[in-house]
Enzyme design. Sequence first.
Site, PDB file in Angstrom:
ATOM      1  N   VAL A   1       0.902  -1.146   0.000  1.00 15.75           N
ATOM      2  CA  VAL A   1       0.000   0.000   0.000  1.00 15.75           C
ATOM      3  C   VAL A   1       0.945   1.200   0.000  1.00 15.75           C
ATOM      4  CG1 VAL A   1      -1.717   1.321   1.287  1.00 15.75           C
ATOM      5  CG2 VAL A   1      -1.864  -1.180   1.226  1.00 15.75           C
ATOM      6  N   PRO A   2       1.120   1.846  -1.150  1.00 18.75           N
ATOM      7  CA  PRO A   2       2.177   2.844  -1.312  1.00 18.75           C
ATOM      8  C   PRO A   2       1.840   4.206  -0.704  1.00 18.75           C
ATOM      9  CG  PRO A   2       0.972   2.618  -3.354  1.00 18.75           C
ATOM     10  CD  PRO A   2       0.392   1.607  -2.403  1.00 18.75           C
ATOM     11  N   CYS A   3       1.841   4.262   0.609  1.00 15.50           N
ATOM     12  CA  CYS A   3       1.518   5.511   1.301  1.00 15.50           C
ATOM     13  C   CYS A   3       2.539   6.602   0.977  1.00 15.50           C
ATOM     14  CB  CYS A   3       1.409   5.274   2.801  1.00 15.50           C
ATOM     15  SG  CYS A   3       2.799   4.418   3.534  1.00 15.50           S
ATOM     16  N   HIS A   4       3.729   6.213   0.519  1.00 11.97           N
ATOM     17  CA  HIS A   4       4.738   7.211   0.146  1.00 11.97           C
ATOM     18  C   HIS A   4       4.304   8.026  -1.070  1.00 11.97           C
ATOM     19  CE1 HIS A   4       5.741   3.711  -2.342  1.00 11.97           C
ATOM     20  NE2 HIS A   4       6.347   4.543  -3.170  1.00 11.97           N
ATOM     21  N   ARG A   5       3.322   7.563  -1.815  1.00 10.43           N
ATOM     22  CA  ARG A   5       2.840   8.284  -3.006  1.00 10.43           C
ATOM     23  C   ARG A   5       1.762   9.311  -2.677  1.00 10.43           C
ATOM     24  NH1 ARG A   5       2.308   2.751  -6.297  1.00 10.43           N
ATOM     25  NH2 ARG A   5       4.539   2.287  -6.405  1.00 10.43           N
TER      26      ARG A   5
END
Length: 195
Positions: free
Chosen positions: A144-148
């Site tokens: 889950v790419p929360c960095h995006r």
Amino acid sequence: MLSRMGPAATLGFALFDTPLGACGIAWSTHRLTGVMLPGTDTAATRARMRRHFAGAAEGLPPAHAQRAIDGIVALLRGQPRDLLEIPLDMDGVPEFHRRVYDIARRIPPGETLTYGEVARALGEPGAARAVGQALGHNPFAPVVPCHRVLAAGGRSGGFSATGGAVTKLRMLTIEGARLGGAPGLFDGDADGRLL
């Protein structure tokens, strides 16, 4: 990382090397129960995995977890992987968080949304802060790419992984993301020279 998983839910965990350092992954029979970005060192990551997945044995990952590891390593090497095929165990994850994670998973590598844009996509335009809180409890980074997901104006915003915003920006740089419309670190100029 949520500590929602009990010993019965998580069967095992493993550490694996990436360009960012040793990540951790935990699994149940058919799904991942957690993914953890590197701590300050391998021992710190292992300790966090043992704390969050108490009772799970460290061991060789089964096929579904190994496929996830391969995809995560490829992503963190700069290969555009969306990781959507990785099954996640969302038991115990609040419904609002699930909805946020679903939107975040659909952000392609190298692209970003703001907390406000995610809130609007949820149909809750005033929920930007709640989106940030949900992403701060993401038990599956970077699947889950929360960095995006960024703050307004393309600012990095918070990041709960070791290294904070520096790690977030490093991950975005690896993916070739452009922040604020400026060229990325490895983009060329009009003549093809690296900037």
